[in-house]
Write a protein that holds these residues in place. Structure first.
Motif, PDB file in Angstrom:
ATOM      1  N   GLY A  12      -1.010  11.223  -3.273  1.00  0.00           N
ATOM      2  CA  GLY A  12      -1.948  12.341  -3.248  1.00  0.00           C
ATOM      3  C   GLY A  12      -2.935  12.272  -2.109  1.00  0.00           C
ATOM      4  N   GLY A  13      -2.489  11.761  -0.957  1.00  0.00           N
ATOM      5  CA  GLY A  13      -3.376  11.652   0.197  1.00  0.00           C
ATOM      6  C   GLY A  13      -4.275  10.431   0.182  1.00  0.00           C
ATOM      7  N   ARG A  14      -4.104   9.562  -0.803  1.00  0.00           N
ATOM      8  CA  ARG A  14      -4.907   8.344  -0.905  1.00  0.00           C
ATOM      9  C   ARG A  14      -4.026   7.124  -0.677  1.00  0.00           C
ATOM     10  NH1 ARG A  14      -9.820   9.774  -0.285  1.00  0.00           N
ATOM     11  NH2 ARG A  14     -10.537   7.838  -1.269  1.00  0.00           N
ATOM     12  N   LYS A  15      -4.647   6.021  -0.272  1.00  0.00           N
ATOM     13  CA  LYS A  15      -3.961   4.746  -0.109  1.00  0.00           C
ATOM     14  C   LYS A  15      -4.222   3.907  -1.359  1.00  0.00           C
ATOM     15  CE  LYS A  15      -2.565   5.397   4.204  1.00  0.00           C
ATOM     16  NZ  LYS A  15      -1.134   5.484   4.577  1.00  0.00           N
ATOM     17  N   ILE A  16      -3.159   3.621  -2.094  1.00  0.00           N
ATOM     18  CA  ILE A  16      -3.281   2.899  -3.364  1.00  0.00           C
ATOM     19  C   ILE A  16      -2.578   1.550  -3.248  1.00  0.00           C
ATOM     20  CG2 ILE A  16      -2.849   2.979  -5.841  1.00  0.00           C
ATOM     21  CD1 ILE A  16      -4.783   5.143  -4.822  1.00  0.00           C
TER      22      ILE A  16
ATOM     23  N   VAL B 299       0.854  -1.177   0.000  1.00  0.00           N
ATOM     24  CA  VAL B 299       0.000   0.000   0.000  1.00  0.00           C
ATOM     25  C   VAL B 299       0.900   1.239   0.000  1.00  0.00           C
ATOM     26  CG1 VAL B 299      -1.732   1.309   1.263  1.00  0.00           C
ATOM     27  CG2 VAL B 299      -1.858  -1.183   1.218  1.00  0.00           C
ATOM     28  N   LYS B 300       0.651   2.125  -0.932  1.00  0.00           N
ATOM     29  CA  LYS B 300       1.464   3.342  -1.025  1.00  0.00           C
ATOM     30  C   LYS B 300       0.581   4.581  -0.897  1.00  0.00           C
ATOM     31  CE  LYS B 300       1.247   3.071  -6.082  1.00  0.00           C
ATOM     32  NZ  LYS B 300       2.010   2.825  -7.309  1.00  0.00           N
ATOM     33  N   ASP B 301       1.171   5.666  -0.423  1.00  0.00           N
ATOM     34  CA  ASP B 301       0.485   6.950  -0.316  1.00  0.00           C
ATOM     35  C   ASP B 301       0.665   7.719  -1.615  1.00  0.00           C
ATOM     36  OD1 ASP B 301      -0.470   6.994   2.506  1.00  0.00           O
ATOM     37  OD2 ASP B 301       1.664   6.775   2.914  1.00  0.00           O
TER      38      ASP B 301
END
Length: 215
Positions: A173-177, A169-171
């Motif tokens: 733009g403020g989202r968890k992708i 899981v990576k950050d």
């Protein structure tokens, strides 16, 4: 329970016969999903993030019919429900294969999953649990933000179970992708059906689980 598909009248008869003759009938795609809501849900309710996104992926797979198709002795069968055959990591760096039953009620799924994880982690073997054909092969590589993935295959063994792998899981733009690799048999489904699964999964990742009990 399972139901035999009449291949002769099946809309995918030609597709099945064509791809089922291949040495390697599987195809795979790698996509990214936004798991921000599910990640926050896990943190807020002190639940396992892995089990939350695994449960939702099983919900999505069971909702897309071709993910419940399997090839057995040259025949196509449709199962009422599919479950998880998942790699369970151990503290010593090894893993074992665990069998986790899907249940529409999350807390029943959770109870069975936690019991299976504990059992696998308390053993040292590779295959402490057995499963049938109505499973999806799951694995998680939370250390790697992979862009593609391949699987070890024994081509002498006929295998038609979908294989889904979750990445780091990576950050962004403020989202968890999170990256997901999806491998399926082209004899049983096409890219259209995989896209249905991804859309369904993303929708479920955006929603909270109604019967989720706070730890």
């Amino acid at each position: 329970m399972r139901e035999k598909i009449d291949i002769n009248t099946w809309i995918r008869k030609d597709h099945f016969n064509f791809f089922n003759s291949f040495t390697e009938p599987f195809f795979g795609v790698t996509v990214e999903v936004d798991c921000t809501s599910t990640y926050q849900e896990a943190k807020q309710k002190e639940q396992s993030f892995f089990l939350l996104y695994l449960y939702k992926s099983l919900q999505a797979a069971n909702a897309v019919e071709p993910f419940r198709y399997r090839i057995i002795d040259g025949q196509v069968w449709k199962y009422d429900q599919v479950h998880a055959s998942a790699t369970i990591n151990r503290p010593n760096g090894t893993f074992g294969f665990g069998y986790i039953d899907f249940n529409d009620e999350f807390n029943k799924f959770l109870a069975g999953a936690e019991k299976e994880i504990q059992q696998v982690q308390n053993t040292s073997g590779l295959i402490p649990s057995s499963s049938g054909e109505n499973v999806i092969h799951y694995s998680a590589l939370p250390w790697l933000d992979f862009k593609s993935l391949s699987h070890a295959r024994n081509f002498s063994y006929q295998d038609s179970c979908p294989k889904i792998s979750f990445g780091k899981v990576k950050d962004l733009g403020g989202r968890k992708i999170m990256t997901i690799s999806i491998h399926v048999s082209h004899a049983l489904m096409d890219g259209f059906h995989v896209s249905q699964f991804v859309a369904q999964y993303q929708s479920l990742l955006n929603k909270e689980i109604k019967d989720l009990i706070t730890a």
